[in-house]
Scaffold this motif. Structure first.
Motif, PDB file in Angstrom:
ATOM      1  N   GLY A  24      43.666 -30.908  -8.179  1.00  0.00           N
ATOM      2  CA  GLY A  24      43.806 -32.011  -7.376  1.00  0.00           C
ATOM      3  C   GLY A  24      42.456 -32.502  -6.770  1.00  0.00           C
ATOM      4  N   ASP A  25      42.336 -33.042  -5.539  1.00  0.00           N
ATOM      5  CA  ASP A  25      41.282 -33.441  -4.981  1.00  0.00           C
ATOM      6  C   ASP A  25      40.441 -32.282  -4.725  1.00  0.00           C
ATOM      7  OD1 ASP A  25      42.282 -35.938  -4.999  1.00  0.00           O
ATOM      8  OD2 ASP A  25      43.133 -35.976  -2.872  1.00  0.00           O
ATOM      9  N   SER A  26      40.691 -31.276  -4.167  1.00  0.00           N
ATOM     10  CA  SER A  26      39.462 -30.089  -4.019  1.00  0.00           C
ATOM     11  C   SER A  26      38.586 -29.860  -5.160  1.00  0.00           C
ATOM     12  CB  SER A  26      40.537 -28.716  -3.517  1.00  0.00           C
ATOM     13  OG  SER A  26      41.208 -28.173  -4.745  1.00  0.00           O
ATOM     14  N   TYR A  27      39.353 -29.626  -6.271  1.00  0.00           N
ATOM     15  CA  TYR A  27      38.455 -29.563  -7.479  1.00  0.00           C
ATOM     16  C   TYR A  27      37.543 -30.694  -7.631  1.00  0.00           C
ATOM     17  CZ  TYR A  27      36.933 -30.161 -12.388  1.00  0.00           C
ATOM     18  OH  TYR A  27      36.388 -29.982 -13.551  1.00  0.00           O
ATOM     19  N   LEU A  28      38.032 -32.100  -7.481  1.00  0.00           N
ATOM     20  CA  LEU A  28      37.040 -33.048  -7.763  1.00  0.00           C
ATOM     21  C   LEU A  28      35.881 -33.198  -6.766  1.00  0.00           C
ATOM     22  CD1 LEU A  28      39.779 -35.836  -8.249  1.00  0.00           C
ATOM     23  CD2 LEU A  28      38.079 -35.056  -9.674  1.00  0.00           C
ATOM     24  N   ALA A  29      36.469 -32.630  -5.343  1.00  0.00           N
ATOM     25  CA  ALA A  29      35.091 -32.555  -4.384  1.00  0.00           C
ATOM     26  C   ALA A  29      34.217 -31.690  -4.967  1.00  0.00           C
ATOM     27  CB  ALA A  29      35.764 -32.203  -2.899  1.00  0.00           C
ATOM     28  N   GLU A  30      34.480 -30.343  -5.476  1.00  0.00           N
ATOM     29  CA  GLU A  30      33.742 -29.342  -5.856  1.00  0.00           C
ATOM     30  C   GLU A  30      32.978 -29.857  -7.105  1.00  0.00           C
ATOM     31  OE1 GLU A  30      35.898 -25.805  -6.738  1.00  0.00           O
ATOM     32  OE2 GLU A  30      36.628 -25.442  -4.577  1.00  0.00           O
ATOM     33  N   ALA A  31      33.467 -30.497  -7.991  1.00  0.00           N
ATOM     34  CA  ALA A  31      32.629 -31.009  -9.012  1.00  0.00           C
ATOM     35  C   ALA A  31      31.612 -32.075  -8.621  1.00  0.00           C
ATOM     36  CB  ALA A  31      33.698 -31.714  -9.993  1.00  0.00           C
ATOM     37  N   LEU A  32      31.835 -33.038  -7.630  1.00  0.00           N
ATOM     38  CA  LEU A  32      30.952 -34.036  -7.117  1.00  0.00           C
ATOM     39  C   LEU A  32      29.989 -33.297  -6.534  1.00  0.00           C
ATOM     40  CD1 LEU A  32      30.277 -36.792  -6.666  1.00  0.00           C
ATOM     41  CD2 LEU A  32      31.805 -36.802  -4.518  1.00  0.00           C
ATOM     42  N   TYR A  33      30.003 -32.330  -5.768  1.00  0.00           N
ATOM     43  CA  TYR A  33      29.128 -31.581  -4.723  1.00  0.00           C
ATOM     44  C   TYR A  33      28.176 -31.039  -5.800  1.00  0.00           C
ATOM     45  CZ  TYR A  33      26.887 -28.618  -1.263  1.00  0.00           C
ATOM     46  OH  TYR A  33      25.807 -27.835  -0.649  1.00  0.00           O
ATOM     47  N   ALA A  34      28.792 -30.289  -6.976  1.00  0.00           N
ATOM     48  CA  ALA A  34      27.998 -29.631  -7.829  1.00  0.00           C
ATOM     49  C   ALA A  34      27.212 -30.512  -8.588  1.00  0.00           C
ATOM     50  CB  ALA A  34      28.747 -28.707  -8.681  1.00  0.00           C
ATOM     51  N   GLN A  35      27.640 -31.583  -8.924  1.00  0.00           N
ATOM     52  CA  GLN A  35      26.707 -32.653  -9.881  1.00  0.00           C
ATOM     53  C   GLN A  35      25.741 -33.318  -8.886  1.00  0.00           C
ATOM     54  OE1 GLN A  35      27.191 -33.258 -13.000  1.00  0.00           O
ATOM     55  NE2 GLN A  35      25.374 -34.737 -12.822  1.00  0.00           N
TER      56      GLN A  35
ATOM     57  N   ASN B 281      36.372 -39.746  -8.351  1.00  0.00           N
ATOM     58  CA  ASN B 281      36.113 -40.260  -9.537  1.00  0.00           C
ATOM     59  C   ASN B 281      35.088 -41.084  -9.795  1.00  0.00           C
ATOM     60  OD1 ASN B 281      37.789 -38.506 -11.080  1.00  0.00           O
ATOM     61  ND2 ASN B 281      39.678 -39.664 -10.683  1.00  0.00           N
ATOM     62  N   ILE B 282      35.043 -42.204  -9.065  1.00  0.00           N
ATOM     63  CA  ILE B 282      34.112 -42.916  -8.976  1.00  0.00           C
ATOM     64  C   ILE B 282      32.714 -42.425  -8.540  1.00  0.00           C
ATOM     65  CG2 ILE B 282      33.184 -45.215  -8.021  1.00  0.00           C
ATOM     66  CD1 ILE B 282      36.104 -46.218  -7.775  1.00  0.00           C
ATOM     67  N   ARG B 283      32.617 -41.770  -7.541  1.00  0.00           N
ATOM     68  CA  ARG B 283      31.336 -41.094  -7.133  1.00  0.00           C
ATOM     69  C   ARG B 283      30.936 -40.099  -8.314  1.00  0.00           C
ATOM     70  NH1 ARG B 283      27.803 -41.080  -5.986  1.00  0.00           N
ATOM     71  NH2 ARG B 283      27.429 -39.356  -4.561  1.00  0.00           N
ATOM     72  N   ILE B 284      31.759 -39.393  -8.947  1.00  0.00           N
ATOM     73  CA  ILE B 284      31.268 -38.518 -10.138  1.00  0.00           C
ATOM     74  C   ILE B 284      30.546 -39.374 -11.340  1.00  0.00           C
ATOM     75  CG2 ILE B 284      32.217 -37.084 -11.892  1.00  0.00           C
ATOM     76  CD1 ILE B 284      34.059 -35.875  -9.938  1.00  0.00           C
ATOM     77  N   LYS B 285      31.272 -40.666 -11.680  1.00  0.00           N
ATOM     78  CA  LYS B 285      30.723 -41.304 -12.496  1.00  0.00           C
ATOM     79  C   LYS B 285      29.471 -41.876 -12.147  1.00  0.00           C
ATOM     80  CE  LYS B 285      35.091 -42.823 -14.822  1.00  0.00           C
ATOM     81  NZ  LYS B 285      36.191 -43.827 -15.136  1.00  0.00           N
ATOM     82  N   GLU B 286      29.125 -42.279 -10.791  1.00  0.00           N
ATOM     83  CA  GLU B 286      27.870 -42.883 -10.287  1.00  0.00           C
ATOM     84  C   GLU B 286      26.727 -41.598 -10.326  1.00  0.00           C
ATOM     85  OE1 GLU B 286      29.595 -45.916  -7.107  1.00  0.00           O
ATOM     86  OE2 GLU B 286      28.757 -43.969  -6.457  1.00  0.00           O
ATOM     87  N   GLU B 287      27.281 -40.448 -10.196  1.00  0.00           N
ATOM     88  CA  GLU B 287      26.326 -39.466 -10.364  1.00  0.00           C
ATOM     89  C   GLU B 287      25.796 -38.880 -11.639  1.00  0.00           C
ATOM     90  OE1 GLU B 287      24.708 -37.443  -7.833  1.00  0.00           O
ATOM     91  OE2 GLU B 287      25.459 -39.137  -6.499  1.00  0.00           O
ATOM     92  N   HIS B 288      26.891 -39.158 -12.578  1.00  0.00           N
ATOM     93  CA  HIS B 288      26.477 -38.996 -14.423  1.00  0.00           C
ATOM     94  C   HIS B 288      25.698 -40.071 -14.793  1.00  0.00           C
ATOM     95  CE1 HIS B 288      30.602 -36.650 -14.810  1.00  0.00           C
ATOM     96  NE2 HIS B 288      29.684 -35.940 -14.278  1.00  0.00           N
ATOM     97  N   GLU B 289      25.887 -41.398 -14.185  1.00  0.00           N
ATOM     98  CA  GLU B 289      24.895 -42.476 -14.345  1.00  0.00           C
ATOM     99  C   GLU B 289      23.354 -42.294 -13.788  1.00  0.00           C
ATOM    100  OE1 GLU B 289      26.846 -45.919 -13.317  1.00  0.00           O
ATOM    101  OE2 GLU B 289      28.404 -45.916 -14.805  1.00  0.00           O
TER     102      GLU B 289
END
Length: 241
Positions: free
Chosen positions: A143-154, A50-58
């Motif tokens: 769960g975590d698998s979805y977050l991992a895919e979202a982070l990679y796509a972002q 979640n932290i990494r996803i927010k960092e990629e958004h910023e």
């Protein structure tokens, strides 16, 4: 082959950017590839993801602002400068290089315009992953698998933004180099005395001399006409006969 492609990328940066953008979008649309590539991201855990996803958004916001504000503003100003430099050739001495200077300035303007158009692409909204209500529901359900895919796509979306920014910068660099080359040739032409236009004498003495010469020629022509007329008159002896 890679060296040749690298040269092509440096000279025409827009085309490689469009090609790479298409390839990345194809990767993002491939769910199987996203799932396999992002598998190792699950080791971070939900909090870190979640932290990494927010960092990629910023990071996405910062890249778009940099591309749009800085690159677009600079490309517009340099385009005007390149156009003004193209008009400057009218004041250069006659030379075969003047045509080349105009062509170089035109190419520089095209590079600047390409940089501006590429920078305008930052206005277009790219897909955002790991955001919204659906994101929370999917996170709770998968769960975590979805977050991992979202982070990679972002991250892939941000790669597109980075490539766009780099392409705009390369266009600006090439345009500036072409403009610098044109101005350098112009300075050389102006500093060469042999290419300087011959001065036109229009002072009072030259004008007066021309008038004196013209007056003398008129007097000579009048006297010649009088002599011709006298020679054609009959003599007194001929009249007596």
């Amino acid at each position: 082959m890679n060296f040749i492609y690298r040269i092509f990328e440096e000279i025409f940066p827009v085309f490689p950017f469009l090609k790479n953008k298409k390839n990345i979008l194809n990767k993002v649309s491939n769910e199987n590839e996203i799932a396999s590539k992002s598998k190792r991201y699950e080791e971070l855990g939900s909090d870190s993801l979640n932290i990494r996803i927010k960092e990629e958004h910023e990071r996405a916001i910062k890249i778009d602002e940099k591309t749009f504000k800085f690159t677009l503003g600079l490309s517009i100003s340099l385009t005007v400068l390149a156009a003004a430099s193209g008009s400057f050739v009218n004041f250069l001495p006659n030379s075969s290089f003047v045509t080349y200077i105009s062509i170089i300035c035109g190419i520089s303007s095209l590079y600047m315009l390409a940089a501006g158009i590429t920078a305008l692409g930052a206005i277009k909204t790219l897909a955002t992953y790991g955001y919204g209500t659906d994101h929370l529901l999917s996170q709770k359900k998968i769960g975590d698998s979805y977050l991992a895919e979202a982070l990679y796509a972002q991250e892939l979306m941000n790669v597109i933004r980075q490539l766009r920014n780099e392409s705009a910068y390369q266009c600006l660099r090439n345009g500036f180099l072409m403009l610098f080359l044109a101005l350098g040739i112009a300075v050389v032409l102006l500093s060469n005395p042999s290419n300087a236009p011959a001065p036109i004498k229009t002072n009072i003495e030259d004008v007066s001399k021309k008038r004196e010469v013209m007056g003398l020629d008129n007097n000579i022509s009048v006297s010649d006409e009088k002599n011709d007329n006298k020679s054609m008159q009959p003599t007194a002896k001929a009249a007596a006969d």
